[in-house]
Scaffold this motif. Structure first.
Motif, PDB file in Angstrom:
ATOM      1  N   ALA A   1      53.468  40.908  86.672  1.00  0.00           N
ATOM      2  CA  ALA A   1      52.808  40.594  87.276  1.00  0.00           C
ATOM      3  C   ALA A   1      53.426  39.483  86.915  1.00  0.00           C
ATOM      4  N   ASP A   2      53.597  38.316  88.021  1.00  0.00           N
ATOM      5  CA  ASP A   2      54.331  36.710  87.468  1.00  0.00           C
ATOM      6  C   ASP A   2      53.640  35.622  87.789  1.00  0.00           C
ATOM      7  N   GLY A   3      53.862  34.887  86.849  1.00  0.00           N
ATOM      8  CA  GLY A   3      53.298  33.700  86.395  1.00  0.00           C
ATOM      9  C   GLY A   3      52.622  33.057  88.232  1.00  0.00           C
ATOM     10  N   LEU A   4      52.770  32.925  89.116  1.00  0.00           N
ATOM     11  CA  LEU A   4      52.411  32.635  90.331  1.00  0.00           C
ATOM     12  C   LEU A   4      51.140  33.185  90.476  1.00  0.00           C
ATOM     13  N   ASP A   5      51.640  34.882  90.450  1.00  0.00           N
ATOM     14  CA  ASP A   5      50.608  35.879  90.574  1.00  0.00           C
ATOM     15  C   ASP A   5      48.855  35.532  89.580  1.00  0.00           C
ATOM     16  N   VAL A   6      49.633  35.127  88.016  1.00  0.00           N
ATOM     17  CA  VAL A   6      48.698  35.082  87.211  1.00  0.00           C
ATOM     18  C   VAL A   6      48.000  33.801  87.413  1.00  0.00           C
ATOM     19  N   VAL A   7      48.119  32.923  87.378  1.00  0.00           N
ATOM     20  CA  VAL A   7      47.259  31.513  87.983  1.00  0.00           C
ATOM     21  C   VAL A   7      46.970  31.874  89.441  1.00  0.00           C
ATOM     22  N   ARG A   8      47.276  32.452  90.484  1.00  0.00           N
ATOM     23  CA  ARG A   8      46.574  32.948  91.325  1.00  0.00           C
ATOM     24  C   ARG A   8      44.939  33.704  90.819  1.00  0.00           C
ATOM     25  N   VAL A   9      45.354  34.249  90.568  1.00  0.00           N
ATOM     26  CA  VAL A   9      43.793  35.206  90.019  1.00  0.00           C
ATOM     27  C   VAL A   9      42.973  34.140  88.957  1.00  0.00           C
ATOM     28  N   LEU A  10      43.702  33.713  87.977  1.00  0.00           N
ATOM     29  CA  LEU A  10      42.755  32.739  87.178  1.00  0.00           C
ATOM     30  C   LEU A  10      41.748  32.040  88.299  1.00  0.00           C
TER      31      LEU A  10
ATOM     32  N   VAL B   1      50.768  31.595  75.250  1.00  0.00           N
ATOM     33  CA  VAL B   1      52.510  31.338  75.835  1.00  0.00           C
ATOM     34  C   VAL B   1      52.162  32.839  76.686  1.00  0.00           C
ATOM     35  N   ALA B   2      52.566  32.626  76.963  1.00  0.00           N
ATOM     36  CA  ALA B   2      53.633  34.126  78.365  1.00  0.00           C
ATOM     37  C   ALA B   2      54.365  33.801  78.883  1.00  0.00           C
ATOM     38  N   GLU B   3      55.894  34.364  78.018  1.00  0.00           N
ATOM     39  CA  GLU B   3      56.939  34.550  78.376  1.00  0.00           C
ATOM     40  C   GLU B   3      57.401  35.564  77.173  1.00  0.00           C
ATOM     41  N   ASP B   4      58.538  36.215  78.015  1.00  0.00           N
ATOM     42  CA  ASP B   4      59.147  37.185  78.166  1.00  0.00           C
ATOM     43  C   ASP B   4      60.344  37.218  77.545  1.00  0.00           C
ATOM     44  N   ASP B   5      60.754  35.955  77.601  1.00  0.00           N
ATOM     45  CA  ASP B   5      62.505  35.714  76.572  1.00  0.00           C
ATOM     46  C   ASP B   5      61.269  35.509  75.294  1.00  0.00           C
ATOM     47  N   ALA B   6      61.868  36.273  74.256  1.00  0.00           N
ATOM     48  CA  ALA B   6      60.397  36.520  72.760  1.00  0.00           C
ATOM     49  C   ALA B   6      61.754  35.519  71.922  1.00  0.00           C
ATOM     50  N   LYS B   7      63.219  35.110  71.819  1.00  0.00           N
ATOM     51  CA  LYS B   7      63.556  33.249  71.564  1.00  0.00           C
ATOM     52  C   LYS B   7      62.941  32.631  71.975  1.00  0.00           C
ATOM     53  N   GLN B   8      62.646  32.515  73.113  1.00  0.00           N
ATOM     54  CA  GLN B   8      61.776  31.255  74.012  1.00  0.00           C
ATOM     55  C   GLN B   8      60.742  30.621  72.946  1.00  0.00           C
ATOM     56  N   ALA B   9      59.980  32.498  73.210  1.00  0.00           N
ATOM     57  CA  ALA B   9      58.679  32.242  73.184  1.00  0.00           C
ATOM     58  C   ALA B   9      58.637  31.567  71.543  1.00  0.00           C
ATOM     59  N   GLU B  10      58.843  32.385  70.698  1.00  0.00           N
ATOM     60  CA  GLU B  10      58.734  32.018  69.712  1.00  0.00           C
ATOM     61  C   GLU B  10      59.225  30.249  68.816  1.00  0.00           C
ATOM     62  N   LEU B  11      60.357  30.181  70.130  1.00  0.00           N
ATOM     63  CA  LEU B  11      60.234  28.127  69.466  1.00  0.00           C
ATOM     64  C   LEU B  11      59.085  27.890  69.760  1.00  0.00           C
TER      65      LEU B  11
ATOM     66  N   ALA C   1      48.841  38.438  80.006  1.00  0.00           N
ATOM     67  CA  ALA C   1      48.672  37.146  79.892  1.00  0.00           C
ATOM     68  C   ALA C   1      46.809  36.813  80.592  1.00  0.00           C
ATOM     69  N   LEU C   2      46.761  37.485  81.207  1.00  0.00           N
ATOM     70  CA  LEU C   2      45.360  37.390  82.748  1.00  0.00           C
ATOM     71  C   LEU C   2      44.379  37.922  81.420  1.00  0.00           C
ATOM     72  N   GLU C   3      44.365  39.039  80.404  1.00  0.00           N
ATOM     73  CA  GLU C   3      43.947  39.960  79.713  1.00  0.00           C
ATOM     74  C   GLU C   3      43.937  38.689  78.868  1.00  0.00           C
TER      75      GLU C   3
ATOM     76  N   LEU D   1      51.209  34.690  71.772  1.00  0.00           N
ATOM     77  CA  LEU D   1      52.397  35.068  72.658  1.00  0.00           C
ATOM     78  C   LEU D   1      51.943  36.633  73.169  1.00  0.00           C
ATOM     79  N   VAL D   2      52.612  36.819  74.956  1.00  0.00           N
ATOM     80  CA  VAL D   2      52.389  37.628  75.203  1.00  0.00           C
ATOM     81  C   VAL D   2      53.496  37.834  76.064  1.00  0.00           C
ATOM     82  N   SER D   3      53.794  39.098  76.921  1.00  0.00           N
ATOM     83  CA  SER D   3      55.529  38.696  76.954  1.00  0.00           C
ATOM     84  C   SER D   3      55.251  39.273  78.719  1.00  0.00           C
ATOM     85  N   ASP D   4      53.603  39.775  79.108  1.00  0.00           N
ATOM     86  CA  ASP D   4      54.430  39.719  80.856  1.00  0.00           C
ATOM     87  C   ASP D   4      52.964  39.222  81.108  1.00  0.00           C
ATOM     88  N   GLY D   5      53.123  39.312  82.404  1.00  0.00           N
ATOM     89  CA  GLY D   5      51.388  39.248  83.768  1.00  0.00           C
ATOM     90  C   GLY D   5      50.013  39.013  83.625  1.00  0.00           C
TER      91      GLY D   5
END
Length: 239
Positions: A59-68, A7-17, A38-40, A31-35
């Protein structure tokens, strides 16, 4: 159906939910909080699913999925975003995301999407599919999750692979966009049927010699699409 989920989400409360809901269904969650993190994590382990926020630091999510996808990684990707326009949705899918949810969302709906993605991913690699699907020189192997054209391997995202597998299982059948959308996302009223058009466009780039003049993946105007052996079918222009 236990899975390894990032789960890659920088909002801690949202990530925990999200973590609590996933773990309640038996999934192992990282849980990770940055792009970049998430790649690592996606590179280090063998995750089944990445729940990926679009707006993140480093790194934003679009860049992450592009690289993956450029690296050929086949994990399912569910993107989360506050951007609600159709162009944003189509961009995410074009880069290789399998599903897309806009914020705010219901955690129950999120889990339904997760179950659908995991079920379809497992089905693609399940033991009940034991033969290679062939349409002319196109080969789709549901067990190895491989696609080849004239003996050359083709990298497909999980969503592209599911769509191509469904069509290869019934060559020459005309599929409506709604039928193909059901293959991708189940009966999901929140995703536009243009999602299918994006996948078709991307598949044509990968399996056609001339994507603008397709001979395999054809448009049936006013209805949908069909997969043909080029030696049997006639040319139908793409729209």
């Amino acid at each position: 159906m236990c899975a390894n989920v990032i789960v890659a989400e920088d909002d801690a409360k949202q990530a925990e939910l999200v973590r609590r809901y996933l773990e309640r269904e038996g999934h192992a969650v990282t849980l990770v909080s940055d792009g970049l993190s998430a790649l690592e994590q996606a590179r280090q382990g063998a995750p089944d699913l990445l729940v990926l926020d679009v707006m993140m630091p480093r790194a934003d999510g679009l860049d992450v999925v592009r690289v993956l996808r450029a690296e050929g990684r086949e994990l399912a990707v569910l993107m989360l975003t506050a951007r609600a326009t159709e162009d944003d949705l189509l961009l995410g899918l074009d880069l290789g995301a399998d599903d897309y949810m806009t914020k705010p969302y219901s955690p129950r709906e999120l889990m339904a999407r997760v179950r659908t993605l995991l079920r379809r991913t497992r089905r693609d690699s399940g033991p009940e599919q034991t033969h290679v699907l062939r349409v002319g020189s196109l080969a789709v192997d549901p067990v190895r999750h491989e696609v080849a054209v004239e003996g050359t391997g083709v990298e497909c995202t999980p969503g592209e692979f599911r769509l191509l597998s469904a069509m290869a299982a019934e060559p020459e059948r005309v599929f409506t966009r709604e039928q193909l959308l059901a293959e991708l996302h189940g009966f999901d009223r929140y995703i536009s049927s243009r999602t299918v058009d994006v996948h078709i466009m991307n598949l044509r780039k990968k399996i056609e010699r001339e994507p603008r003049r397709p001979t395999r993946l054809l448009t049936v105007f006013g209805v949908g699409y069909k997969l043909m052996d080029p030696l049997k079918g006639s040319h139908v222009p793409a729209r």
